[in-house]
Design a protein around this motif. Structure first.
Motif: not given
Lengths: 287, 480
Positions: B146-154, B163-171, B191-198
């Motif tokens: 499974s994979c997941g991008y988590h909002g609390d730590d990004g 996990g590994e640091a990936f992108g910004p947090t979100y709320t 996030k909000n229309g911009a690519l965060v990463g792959k």
């Protein structure tokens, strides 16, 4: 008595690792599919007079990595493809229209019922422009382009510069030195001031005037007919783009895609190729 | 290929040149039968095809309320929103919901978005992909496969608790998207229309779009495509296709290949007038186009009976079926001698169709009884005869499900069949080229291209796009 060939091959079959051993008088007696794999493995090795041949780690890797598809299986797949005649006709029509062969496109419409994707009348206009440039009548070409669509040159400064440059070349070719210089000063120098690349092109072109024997000078390529063709091509492309039409026919791209697709599939499978695009002949994987 | 004992007329037919048709004649006719009758059936199925996109895979449309982590969350009645109801205490009470269907495979990308309506107490929202067997009380990414991008730590989690640091947090107020790129085998997030990463996707098999909420009052809504995405997925896809297209354009092919293939195409199908105009045009361009394969073209003898094939095609396209039959009896009696052959069938059908087209239904019925009835009992023909007869039933046959018979494509098909039949009478044709009368070189290349792409996709876990000529022609891009 030891048989001439003994070898073993390991491969994956449904998640099991299989090891098979073969005895054969010669390579040809082996199942053709395996022999194809074998030919690859033996390539680069010394002559196959070994009485005992054993595959090492690398060879086993190679032997296990590719799926082998026989000619029969491949032909079945080919025949199963659902290709519509109308689509192939459209592809041919696209070719005729993009290349500008009006009469051929008209006849094709009549003989096959295929509708051209753009108005054939616009092709005639476009071809007239192209021909004018090819014949060195650049002024005439510019007039025709503006008749067709004044926005084309307005929105394409590079194209306009190249057309003017071609006009200058033609004047020089005709030996009208004074007229050429005047033209260069009035029409081209202002453009050169705005744009470094244009300035360089202009300087190259004017250099033609300096040489007594322009036909053999360092910038003689400008005088070559191929330069006219290059400019003609540029105009052709710009007109097509302005008509929201792609400037290149689709067919050559598809041919390139075929080669690309075969190269891509080569990484994972062994299968019959088409190596000669002009005949479409299917060839067994040769080793 | 063993020679079948012949009971058919092909054995008795000797045409003008004195050649006897042997068992090969039966094989050719069988090829013709299979090929052209299949083409008729293909017309029937592709009738509404222009609207059908994709390859029949169903898409996720809403959240799955059956297998979700019940007790921790509520899913809204429209199944597009989820809210965490209790207070979370530990790491095994995550409120996880999957989509009702897994992401489809046979496309370039799959993408969906979530909108964080309320970040609740701790903002532990997540978006990702999981398999059907996922433990529904854990965050996506905390378990293998499974994979997941988590909002609390990004962070991005993929298979273990760290996990590994990936992108910004979100709320609250953020729109976050998750996607799969099948060509590069990667997951990507926005996030909000911009690519965060792959990140690389090393999970095989079907994956479900997944959403998770974990602290009190967290609420998230999901968008599976019903409304416009914040991220420009189409643009992303276009730039991915472009990368591939640029790699393809770098490949070099022999010059003027296209001209040669168009020429052989025109020769093969007997488009003589087009061919003459084409030849003239290529010779008078500046510089004249040199078609390198002139030798190969002559060897093929594809100009055999060119004028006659052109004439026959014209007659068929003009609906002058009687004229076509008359010419065939005159020039190639062996083709029409067996009145149960494919060519005869298609021609008689076409005559019937022409009568229906002008409303001469009575005449049509008479003709059908006379010339088409004998095909009713024959396997391979029956379904087509029945569909064809159905034309009589409709007031507006062209709008019916069997309207394809009235289209231009049917005339083209019949003309092609006659063309093939004539080509197959060429005494110079070597046995090896048996299928030559069916496929032009261009067609062979297109088939090879299609199969290579299909096979490549199949070896890629059946994921990704494949080549479809129809789509290439419709869109202004050379791959779909």
């Amino acid at each position: 008595r030891k048989p001439p060939f003994f070898f073993s091959i390991s491969y994956h079959l449904s998640d099991c690792r299989v090891r098979e051993e073969f005895f054969a008088g010669n390579l040809e007696a082996i199942d053709p599919q395996i022999s194809v794999l074998f030919a690859r493995i033996l390539r680069g090795k010394s002559s196959p007079e070994f009485h005992f041949l054993q595959l090492d780690e690398d060879d086993e890797e190679m032997a296990t990595s590719k799926k082998v598809i026989t000619r029969e299986e491949w032909e079945k797949k080919l025949n199963a493809v659902k290709l519509r005649k109308e689509d192939m006709n459209t592809l041919v029509m696209n070719f005729l229209v993009t290349e500008g062969y009006v009469e051929a496109a008209e006849k094709f419409q009549r003989e096959s019922g295929t509708k051209p994707e753009i108005d054939l009348g616009t092709i005639t206009d476009r071809m007239a422009v192209k021909k004018a440039v090819q014949n060195g009548n650049v002024e005439d070409a510019i007039e025709k382009v503006n008749d067709l669509n004044p926005e084309i040159l307005d929105t394409n400064p590079e194209l306009f510069f190249h057309l003017q440059q071609q006009r200058l070349i033609e004047l020089i070719r005709q030996g009208k030195t004074e007229e050429a210089l005047e033209f260069a000063q009035e029409e081209l120098a202002p453009r050169g001031e705005e744009n470094q690349a244009f300035l360089q092109e202009l300087e190259k072109t004017v250099a033609l005037l300096i040489f007594e024997d322009a036909a053999n000078c360092p910038v003689k390529d400008l005088l070559d007919i191929s330069h006219r063709l290059k400019t003609a091509s540029e105009v052709n492309a710009a007109i097509l783009t302005s008509q929201s039409h792609e400037k290149d026919p689709k067919l050559p791209s598809l041919l390139k895609m075929l080669i690309w697709a075969q190269n891509q599939l080569d990484e994972k499978a062994v299968y019959p190729h088409i190596n000669d695009l002009s005949t479409g002949k299917l060839e067994d994987p040769s080793e | 290929m063993s020679s079948l004992p012949s009971t058919a007329n092909t054995d008795n037919g000797r045409h003008e040149n004195g050649e006897t048709s042997t068992g090969n004649g039966r094989d050719r006719d069988r090829d013709l039968i299979l090929h052209y009758l299949d083409r008729v059936r293909l017309s029937a199925t592709t009738r509404g095809d222009s609207k059908v996109d994709g390859e029949g895979e169903e898409l996720p449309t809403e959240l799955n309320t059956i297998n979700s982590a019940g007790g921790f969350l509520i899913v809204s009645p429209d199944k597009l929103s989820v809210k965490y109801t209790t207070t979370n205490l530990h790491g095994h009470d995550v409120g996880v919901v999957q989509a009702n269907r897994p992401a489809p495979f046979k496309c370039l990308t799959y993408y969906f978005e979530i909108f964080v309506k309320d970040a609740g107490v701790k903002g532990q929202v997540a978006i990702g992909f999981t398999k059907e067997s996922f433990k529904m009380r854990r965050q996506p990414g905390w378990e293998v496969n499974s994979c997941g991008y988590h909002g609390d730590d990004g962070y991005l989690y993929r298979g273990k608790g760290t996990g590994e640091a990936f992108g910004p947090t979100y709320t609250k107020g953020d729109t976050v998207g998750g996607g799969i790129n099948y060509a590069s085998q990667e997951f990507f997030f926005t996030k909000n229309g911009a690519l965060v990463g792959k990140i690389p996707k090393d999970i095989k098999g079907h994956l479900f779009p997944t959403v998770a909420v974990h602290s009190q009052n967290e609420e998230v809504s999901v968008n599976f495509g019903k409304t416009k995405f914040a991220f420009d997925v189409k643009g992303f896809e276009a730039s991915e296709r472009n990368k591939q297209q640029m790699a393809i354009e770098k490949i070099s092919i022999p010059p003027n290949m296209g001209y040669g293939l168009v020429k052989t195409y025109l020769l093969h199908y007997g488009y003589e007038e087009t061919l003459d105009a084409f030849d003239l045009a290529t010779k008078t361009t500046v510089p004249p186009i040199h078609i390198a394969q002139e030798n190969a073209i002559d060897e093929d003898d594809s100009s055999y009976a060119l004028n006659q094939r052109k004439t026959l095609r014209q007659l068929v396209r003009n609906g002058e079926i009687d004229g076509a039959l008359a010419k065939l009896r005159d020039w190639y009696p062996q083709i029409v001698q067996d009145d149960k052959s494919v060519v005869c069938f298609l021609l008689h059908c076409q005559k019937f169709i022409e009568l229906v087209r002008v409303g001469k239904l009575d005449e049509g019925v008479k003709y059908g009884r006379l010339e088409l009835a004998r095909f009713v009992g024959l396997t391979g023909f029956q379904d087509i005869v029945e569909d064809c007869f159905a034309l009589l039933v409709y007031e507006k046959p062209e709008e019916s499900s069997v309207g394809y018979f009235l289209e231009d494509s049917q005339k083209e098909l019949v003309a092609d069949a006659v063309n093939s039949a004539i080509l197959s009478t060429n005494p110079n044709m070597k046995d090896v080229q048996r299928s030559c009368h069916l496929h032009s070189h261009l067609e062979k290349l297109l088939r090879q291209l299609t199969v290579c792409c299909l096979e490549r996709r199949s070896l890629n876990g059946n994921q990704g796009e494949t080549f479809r000529l129809h789509h290439v022609l419709l869109n202004n891009s050379t791959r779909r």
